[in-house]
Design a protein around this motif. Structure first.
Motif, PDB file in Angstrom:
ATOM      1  N   GLU A  55     -16.613 -22.599  46.843  1.00  0.00           N
ATOM      2  CA  GLU A  55     -17.035 -21.441  46.044  1.00  0.00           C
ATOM      3  C   GLU A  55     -18.549 -21.244  46.104  1.00  0.00           C
ATOM      4  O   GLU A  55     -19.026 -20.113  46.230  1.00  0.00           O
ATOM      5  CB  GLU A  55     -16.573 -21.593  44.592  1.00  0.00           C
ATOM      6  CG  GLU A  55     -15.070 -21.488  44.417  1.00  0.00           C
ATOM      7  CD  GLU A  55     -14.509 -20.150  44.880  1.00  0.00           C
ATOM      8  OE1 GLU A  55     -15.161 -19.105  44.673  1.00  0.00           O
ATOM      9  OE2 GLU A  55     -13.411 -20.157  45.461  1.00  0.00           O
ATOM     10  N   SER A  58     -19.454 -19.928  49.513  1.00  0.00           N
ATOM     11  CA  SER A  58     -19.036 -18.530  49.613  1.00  0.00           C
ATOM     12  C   SER A  58     -20.036 -17.594  48.943  1.00  0.00           C
ATOM     13  O   SER A  58     -20.320 -16.509  49.455  1.00  0.00           O
ATOM     14  CB  SER A  58     -17.651 -18.339  48.986  1.00  0.00           C
ATOM     15  OG  SER A  58     -16.678 -19.004  49.749  1.00  0.00           O
ATOM     16  N   MET A  59     -20.573 -18.016  47.810  1.00  0.00           N
ATOM     17  CA  MET A  59     -21.592 -17.198  47.132  1.00  0.00           C
ATOM     18  C   MET A  59     -22.845 -17.080  47.990  1.00  0.00           C
ATOM     19  O   MET A  59     -23.455 -16.015  48.065  1.00  0.00           O
ATOM     20  CB  MET A  59     -21.929 -17.777  45.760  1.00  0.00           C
ATOM     21  CG  MET A  59     -20.841 -17.528  44.732  1.00  0.00           C
ATOM     22  SD  MET A  59     -21.305 -17.922  43.023  1.00  0.00           S
ATOM     23  CE  MET A  59     -21.895 -19.586  43.137  1.00  0.00           C
ATOM     24  N   VAL A  61     -22.934 -17.220  51.248  1.00  0.00           N
ATOM     25  CA  VAL A  61     -22.583 -16.314  52.346  1.00  0.00           C
ATOM     26  C   VAL A  61     -22.742 -14.868  51.885  1.00  0.00           C
ATOM     27  O   VAL A  61     -23.279 -14.027  52.609  1.00  0.00           O
ATOM     28  CB  VAL A  61     -21.146 -16.587  52.857  1.00  0.00           C
ATOM     29  CG1 VAL A  61     -20.640 -15.468  53.755  1.00  0.00           C
ATOM     30  CG2 VAL A  61     -21.079 -17.929  53.591  1.00  0.00           C
ATOM     31  N   ASP A  62     -22.294 -14.580  50.673  1.00  0.00           N
ATOM     32  CA  ASP A  62     -22.414 -13.218  50.132  1.00  0.00           C
ATOM     33  C   ASP A  62     -23.867 -12.774  50.003  1.00  0.00           C
ATOM     34  O   ASP A  62     -24.158 -11.576  50.072  1.00  0.00           O
ATOM     35  CB  ASP A  62     -21.759 -13.123  48.755  1.00  0.00           C
ATOM     36  CG  ASP A  62     -20.249 -13.233  48.810  1.00  0.00           C
ATOM     37  OD1 ASP A  62     -19.674 -13.021  49.899  1.00  0.00           O
ATOM     38  OD2 ASP A  62     -19.645 -13.536  47.766  1.00  0.00           O
ATOM     39  N   GLN A  63     -24.766 -13.723  49.785  1.00  0.00           N
ATOM     40  CA  GLN A  63     -26.164 -13.388  49.516  1.00  0.00           C
ATOM     41  C   GLN A  63     -27.074 -13.497  50.739  1.00  0.00           C
ATOM     42  O   GLN A  63     -28.229 -13.088  50.672  1.00  0.00           O
ATOM     43  CB  GLN A  63     -26.703 -14.317  48.428  1.00  0.00           C
ATOM     44  CG  GLN A  63     -25.999 -14.163  47.111  1.00  0.00           C
ATOM     45  CD  GLN A  63     -26.367 -15.260  46.135  1.00  0.00           C
ATOM     46  OE1 GLN A  63     -27.238 -16.085  46.394  1.00  0.00           O
ATOM     47  NE2 GLN A  63     -25.691 -15.289  45.004  1.00  0.00           N
ATOM     48  N   ALA A  67     -25.052 -10.938  55.401  1.00  0.00           N
ATOM     49  CA  ALA A  67     -24.056 -10.221  54.612  1.00  0.00           C
ATOM     50  C   ALA A  67     -24.247  -8.724  54.855  1.00  0.00           C
ATOM     51  O   ALA A  67     -25.361  -8.245  54.972  1.00  0.00           O
ATOM     52  CB  ALA A  67     -24.209 -10.543  53.130  1.00  0.00           C
ATOM     53  N   GLU A  73     -20.126 -11.495  59.040  1.00  0.00           N
ATOM     54  CA  GLU A  73     -19.712 -11.945  57.713  1.00  0.00           C
ATOM     55  C   GLU A  73     -18.276 -12.459  57.743  1.00  0.00           C
ATOM     56  O   GLU A  73     -17.966 -13.503  57.162  1.00  0.00           O
ATOM     57  CB  GLU A  73     -19.845 -10.801  56.712  1.00  0.00           C
ATOM     58  CG  GLU A  73     -19.682 -11.238  55.279  1.00  0.00           C
ATOM     59  CD  GLU A  73     -19.977 -10.121  54.296  1.00  0.00           C
ATOM     60  OE1 GLU A  73     -19.533 -10.255  53.147  1.00  0.00           O
ATOM     61  OE2 GLU A  73     -20.646  -9.119  54.651  1.00  0.00           O
ATOM     62  N   ARG A  77     -17.078 -16.254  56.850  1.00  0.00           N
ATOM     63  CA  ARG A  77     -16.030 -16.516  55.855  1.00  0.00           C
ATOM     64  C   ARG A  77     -14.891 -17.327  56.455  1.00  0.00           C
ATOM     65  O   ARG A  77     -14.404 -18.269  55.844  1.00  0.00           O
ATOM     66  CB  ARG A  77     -15.495 -15.207  55.287  1.00  0.00           C
ATOM     67  CG  ARG A  77     -16.475 -14.510  54.401  1.00  0.00           C
ATOM     68  CD  ARG A  77     -15.859 -13.262  53.769  1.00  0.00           C
ATOM     69  NE  ARG A  77     -16.867 -12.564  53.018  1.00  0.00           N
ATOM     70  CZ  ARG A  77     -17.429 -13.009  51.900  1.00  0.00           C
ATOM     71  NH1 ARG A  77     -17.074 -14.160  51.410  1.00  0.00           N
ATOM     72  NH2 ARG A  77     -18.347 -12.300  51.273  1.00  0.00           N
TER      73      ARG A  77
END
Length: 94
Positions: A55, A58-59, A61-63, A67, A73, A77
């Motif tokens: 988790e 993953s955060m 990766v989002d930031q 992204a 992306e 993931r």
């Protein structure tokens, strides 16, 4: 304009560089996976530790700056999911 020999030499050097980078990345992957498995194994709830780490990654990766670039992306993931799934399964094994 470059000759065929020059282009062939350049392509050969690029293939070698890619292979070298891929080899380094693969070794780093195995080292990191082993570290994650060892850390998880020291926890009271190893699978929960791996899930929590997934988790957090993953955060990140989002930031990250990649992204918003859908193909990259999606690859990040897929890789993180695959990595942590494999680590989680290894933690669950005796």
């Amino acid at each position: 304009m470059a000759s065929d020999a020059e282009l062939s030499e350049w392509l050969s050097s690029m293939i070698k560089a890619l292979g070298t980078a891929q080899a380094h990345t693969m070794v780093q992957h195995f080292i990191l996976r082993d570290i994650v498995i060892q850390l998880a194994g020291q926890q009271e709830r190893p699978e929960a530790f791996v899930a929590s780490m997934f988790e957090r990654v993953s955060m990140l990766v989002d930031q990250c700056e990649l992204a918003g670039k859908p193909e990259i992306e999606a690859e990040m993931r897929w890789y993180s999911e695959s990595f942590f799934t494999t680590a989680g399964k290894a933690v669950g094994q005796p």
